[in-house]
Design an enzyme around this catalytic site. Sequence first.
Site, PDB file in Angstrom:
ATOM      1  N   TYR A 181      39.116 -65.580 -26.848  1.00 15.57           N
ATOM      2  CA  TYR A 181      40.066 -65.106 -25.836  1.00 15.57           C
ATOM      3  C   TYR A 181      39.664 -65.648 -24.462  1.00 15.57           C
ATOM      4  CZ  TYR A 181      42.991 -61.806 -23.184  1.00 15.57           C
ATOM      5  OH  TYR A 181      43.923 -61.237 -22.336  1.00 15.57           O
ATOM      6  N   SER A 200      44.197 -63.873 -17.286  1.00 16.44           N
ATOM      7  CA  SER A 200      43.425 -62.649 -17.545  1.00 16.44           C
ATOM      8  C   SER A 200      42.246 -62.609 -16.577  1.00 16.44           C
ATOM      9  CB  SER A 200      42.903 -62.715 -18.990  1.00 16.44           C
ATOM     10  OG  SER A 200      41.872 -61.784 -19.198  1.00 16.44           O
TER      11      SER A 200
HETATM   12  P1  NAP Z   1      50.480 -56.525 -26.364  1.00 13.07           P
HETATM   13  O1  NAP Z   1      51.201 -55.238 -26.102  1.00 13.07           O
HETATM   14  O2  NAP Z   1      49.549 -56.631 -27.517  1.00 13.07           O
HETATM   15  O3  NAP Z   1      51.559 -57.695 -26.395  1.00 13.07           O
HETATM   16  C1  NAP Z   1      51.305 -58.945 -26.957  1.00 13.07           C
HETATM   17  C2  NAP Z   1      52.636 -59.576 -27.273  1.00 13.07           C
HETATM   18  O4  NAP Z   1      52.414 -60.861 -27.875  1.00 13.07           O
HETATM   19  C3  NAP Z   1      53.435 -58.755 -28.247  1.00 13.07           C
HETATM   20  O5  NAP Z   1      54.788 -58.824 -27.914  1.00 13.07           O
HETATM   21  C4  NAP Z   1      53.146 -59.475 -29.547  1.00 13.07           C
HETATM   22  O6  NAP Z   1      54.142 -59.296 -30.506  1.00 13.07           O
HETATM   23  C5  NAP Z   1      53.150 -60.909 -29.068  1.00 13.07           C
HETATM   24  N1  NAP Z   1      52.555 -61.760 -30.086  1.00 13.07           N
HETATM   25  C6  NAP Z   1      51.290 -61.726 -30.553  1.00 13.07           C
HETATM   26  N2  NAP Z   1      51.134 -62.644 -31.516  1.00 13.07           N
HETATM   27  C7  NAP Z   1      52.326 -63.273 -31.646  1.00 13.07           C
HETATM   28  C8  NAP Z   1      52.806 -64.321 -32.466  1.00 13.07           C
HETATM   29  N3  NAP Z   1      52.021 -64.937 -33.352  1.00 13.07           N
HETATM   30  N4  NAP Z   1      54.093 -64.702 -32.356  1.00 13.07           N
HETATM   31  C9  NAP Z   1      54.925 -64.078 -31.480  1.00 13.07           C
HETATM   32  N5  NAP Z   1      54.520 -63.102 -30.659  1.00 13.07           N
HETATM   33  C10 NAP Z   1      53.244 -62.701 -30.746  1.00 13.07           C
HETATM   34  O7  NAP Z   1      49.587 -56.865 -25.126  1.00 13.07           O
HETATM   35  P2  NAP Z   1      49.920 -57.088 -23.580  1.00 13.07           P
HETATM   36  O8  NAP Z   1      48.833 -56.420 -22.853  1.00 13.07           O
HETATM   37  O9  NAP Z   1      51.310 -56.763 -23.244  1.00 13.07           O
HETATM   38  O10 NAP Z   1      49.649 -58.652 -23.500  1.00 13.07           O
HETATM   39  C11 NAP Z   1      50.550 -59.568 -22.929  1.00 13.07           C
HETATM   40  C12 NAP Z   1      49.752 -60.733 -22.346  1.00 13.07           C
HETATM   41  O11 NAP Z   1      48.971 -60.251 -21.267  1.00 13.07           O
HETATM   42  C13 NAP Z   1      48.784 -61.373 -23.337  1.00 13.07           C
HETATM   43  O12 NAP Z   1      48.757 -62.780 -23.142  1.00 13.07           O
HETATM   44  C14 NAP Z   1      47.451 -60.771 -22.928  1.00 13.07           C
HETATM   45  O13 NAP Z   1      46.374 -61.576 -23.283  1.00 13.07           O
HETATM   46  C15 NAP Z   1      47.638 -60.681 -21.436  1.00 13.07           C
HETATM   47  N6  NAP Z   1      46.744 -59.752 -20.754  1.00 13.07           N
HETATM   48  C16 NAP Z   1      46.765 -58.426 -21.020  1.00 13.07           C
HETATM   49  C17 NAP Z   1      45.884 -57.590 -20.328  1.00 13.07           C
HETATM   50  C18 NAP Z   1      45.841 -56.111 -20.567  1.00 13.07           C
HETATM   51  O14 NAP Z   1      44.956 -55.455 -20.007  1.00 13.07           O
HETATM   52  N7  NAP Z   1      46.726 -55.523 -21.326  1.00 13.07           N
HETATM   53  C19 NAP Z   1      45.010 -58.111 -19.394  1.00 13.07           C
HETATM   54  C20 NAP Z   1      45.029 -59.466 -19.155  1.00 13.07           C
HETATM   55  C21 NAP Z   1      45.892 -60.290 -19.834  1.00 13.07           C
HETATM   56  P3  NAP Z   1      53.788 -58.616 -31.921  1.00 13.07           P
HETATM   57  O15 NAP Z   1      54.209 -57.222 -31.742  1.00 13.07           O
HETATM   58  O16 NAP Z   1      54.627 -59.400 -32.875  1.00 13.07           O
HETATM   59  O17 NAP Z   1      52.323 -58.753 -32.187  1.00 13.07           O
END
Ligand code: NAP
Length: 253
Positions: A158, A145
């Site tokens: 986080y 991130s």
């Molecule tokens: P997201 O749409 O909230 O996706 C998060 C994913 O993690 C979902 O598939 C969620 O599934 C899964 N997850 C959460 N808790 C879980 C658990 N206990 N067991 C199994 N699965 C679980 O967000 P995203 O933006 O795509 O995030 C993906 C990654 O990118 C994360 O590591 C996030 O920190 C990182 N990231 C995102 C951004 C951004 O701007 N979006 C920036 C930097 C880094 P559920 O539907 O079951 O919750």
Amino acid sequence: MILDDFSLKGKVAVVTGANTGLGRGMCVALAQAGAKVAGVARRSCAETAALIEKDGGIFNEIIADLSDTANAPLILDKVLEYYGRADILVNNAGMILREDAINVTEEDWNRVINLNLNMVFILSQTFARQFEKQGEGGKIVNICSMLSYQGGIRVPAYTASKSAVLGLTRALANEWAAKGINVNAIAPGYMATNNTTGLRDDETRAGQILERIPAGRWGTPQDMAGAAVFLCSKASDYVNGFTVAVDGGWLAR
Ligand code: NAP
């Protein structure tokens, strides 16, 4: 030929957090590059499956809660049951909790650290052991991130977890490079997914963020595709322990 080095034909890829957002985007990209994909999530990955299968790709879901590290060997077993081997692990699942540091409970702190850091290590170890057994190396890609580099505001657990994942990526790369296992990471910038709904709903913060992104827009799951395929493919065989920013220039400012 160089483009052949980016092909994932014959490879088996496992992506956590596969039902939505960046995880779904990377599942589709790896499948388009030729990999058979297993997506891990707590809920159905039907939409991810549909996107992949409409182009003739292969996808299976594994329903598991990643907050419990005891599930790591069960996930590997399921991947082996589906495809008989594993070559690529993308540690993408993650959560963010926003609260003033002064008020964060120990329970919430542990929830974030368990999922974003502890499970990343345990799954990496579980799959690295399998890669070693197969004797053909492997690829691990962790999702970092901007808060692997910066402190952020109101997200202390986080930031701690994502800063640690950047260090862990280097540490594992050092130990496993000689085994042909590449461990690298991608640091997404500000991407339009569920993870940032809260931020994007806050007009002031959303405006401040957008104004600071040199590319002039929020990122999308599709923006992850190129870096993900590169780091999962033979094209990155001599890239170890590095975190690639996919951030529209955020870190360059
Ligand atoms: P997201 O749409 O909230 O996706 C998060 C994913 O993690 C979902 O598939 C969620 O599934 C899964 N997850 C959460 N808790 C879980 C658990 N206990 N067991 C199994 N699965 C679980 O967000 P995203 O933006 O795509 O995030 C993906 C990654 O990118 C994360 O590591 C996030 O920190 C990182 N990231 C995102 C951004 C951004 O701007 N979006 C920036 C930097 C880094 P559920 O539907 O079951 O919750």
